[in-house]
Design an enzyme around this catalytic site. Sequence first.
Site, short mmCIF file in Angstrom:
data_model
loop_
_atom_site.label_atom_id
_atom_site.label_comp_id
_atom_site.label_asym_id
_atom_site.label_seq_id
_atom_site.Cartn_x
_atom_site.Cartn_y
_atom_site.Cartn_z
N GLY A 141 0.84 -1.26 0.06
CA GLY A 141 0.04 0.13 -0.08
C GLY A 141 0.89 1.07 0.01
O GLY A 141 1.88 1.43 0.77
N PHE B 185 -3.08 -6.23 -3.47
CA PHE B 185 -2.43 -5.64 -4.93
C PHE B 185 -1.68 -6.60 -5.44
O PHE B 185 -0.97 -7.22 -4.82
CB PHE B 185 -1.51 -4.53 -4.36
CG PHE B 185 -0.59 -4.19 -5.54
CD1 PHE B 185 -0.85 -3.38 -6.75
CD2 PHE B 185 0.80 -4.31 -5.75
CE1 PHE B 185 -0.13 -3.06 -7.88
CE2 PHE B 185 1.88 -3.97 -6.82
CZ PHE B 185 1.32 -3.28 -7.71
N PHE C 136 -5.43 -3.95 -8.52
CA PHE C 136 -5.80 -3.39 -7.10
C PHE C 136 -7.14 -3.47 -6.79
O PHE C 136 -7.98 -3.17 -7.45
CB PHE C 136 -5.36 -2.04 -7.01
CG PHE C 136 -5.14 -1.58 -5.79
CD1 PHE C 136 -4.02 -1.71 -4.62
CD2 PHE C 136 -6.21 -0.91 -4.89
CE1 PHE C 136 -4.01 -1.39 -3.62
CE2 PHE C 136 -6.06 -0.44 -3.55
CZ PHE C 136 -5.05 -0.82 -2.83
N GLN D 61 -1.19 6.42 -9.29
CA GLN D 61 -2.00 5.30 -9.38
C GLN D 61 -3.76 5.76 -9.98
O GLN D 61 -4.38 5.16 -10.74
CB GLN D 61 -2.17 4.13 -8.87
CG GLN D 61 -0.62 3.31 -8.95
CD GLN D 61 0.19 3.67 -7.61
OE1 GLN D 61 -0.30 4.80 -7.00
NE2 GLN D 61 0.78 2.69 -7.01
N ASN E 284 5.39 10.37 -11.67
CA ASN E 284 6.65 9.57 -12.57
C ASN E 284 6.43 10.25 -14.02
O ASN E 284 5.57 11.04 -14.05
CB ASN E 284 6.62 7.96 -12.42
CG ASN E 284 5.28 7.55 -12.97
OD1 ASN E 284 4.65 8.06 -13.95
ND2 ASN E 284 5.02 6.31 -12.66
N GLY F 57 16.99 8.94 -12.65
CA GLY F 57 16.88 9.79 -11.53
C GLY F 57 15.64 10.74 -11.36
O GLY F 57 14.80 10.30 -11.85
N GLY G 148 9.29 3.93 -5.98
CA GLY G 148 8.89 5.26 -5.88
C GLY G 148 8.55 5.81 -4.38
O GLY G 148 8.63 6.81 -4.03
N ASP G 149 7.88 4.70 -3.66
CA ASP G 149 7.39 5.11 -2.43
C ASP G 149 8.59 5.52 -1.31
O ASP G 149 8.54 6.42 -0.78
CB ASP G 149 6.70 4.06 -1.94
CG ASP G 149 5.30 3.70 -2.46
OD1 ASP G 149 5.01 4.49 -3.41
OD2 ASP G 149 4.85 2.63 -2.36
#
Length: 327
Positions: free
Chosen positions: A48, A102, A116, A172, A195, A228, A256-257
């Site tokens: 999550g 997920f 999801f 998302q 992103n 990057g 990413g989290d």
Amino acid sequence: MRVAVTGSIATDHLMTFPGRFSEQLLADRLDRVSLSFLADNLEVRRGGVAANIAFGLGVLGLRPVLVGAVGADFEPYRVWLKDHGVDTDSVRVSASLHTARFVCTTDRAQNQIATFYAGAMAEARAIDLRDVVARTGRLDLVLVSPDDPEAMLRHTRACRDLGIPFAADPSQQLARLDGAEVRELVDGARFLFTNEYETALLLEKTGWSEAEVLRGVGAWVTTHGAAGVRIHGADRDTLAVPAVRADGVADPTGVGDAFRAGFLAGTLWGVPERCAAQLGCAVAATVLGSVGTQEYRLHRDSLLDRIRTTYGVGGTAALVTRLRGLA
């Protein structure tokens, strides 16, 4: 400094497919796709977006407030998060629905196909940030990450009403939100996280130009994977920070989290923006080398070594005392 992280709390079912998805997709049959990918293995992990980010912040020594909705099956997960420095007392427990799921398959080229199931997350719209503030005291920042869309809008409105700085991370949920909703979530944010693909989708959904987005946010933080991160802002130069090379790629889920956790930790500590982004990239590289989104460990010396190797000794000076609590 106190930060609340709102958004999804889920269990991840992670599988790997030894081939490439692209080799199984027929260009003239995409309107009638019917495929089954035989996975080599299955990993069941905690996940999550909000929980992942809160976990990273907790491991870095902050005590983030996690805000989201879960099922009665959440208790072992709650204990795990509490043991890693996360305040879970503002998490709503559903009486009837399971914690979100997920399910993700990753191919040999690190492409992913995922589904999801929201489950109890649908009840997040019943959470009032005013109650969270009444319990915890003043918040310095609220991150609004992917969640039930009504909850995301409600939390953003509450931040504006209460005068609390907020960061927008629709990611998302951009596919689910309409243009007006995206504009409401983004406008006035201290930080906007996307992103590269989500950047294009956000511009298409809102109908705004990049300049128009930048006029409404403090800084737009865009991650570019192995290239990057770039941080844009109105009336300022773009900051480009190269990625930290990972020793090996085990699983891209949650990278990413992890970047967001490192970047926000540095921001809340008051270190220069470049240093905050470098820390985010170092944490992201650590996660990339492990399977699962919360199975990694952060060690002070290895983090500083990653930063020093990639960015030089100047990148560690502002962080060395802040990372003192890590083993």
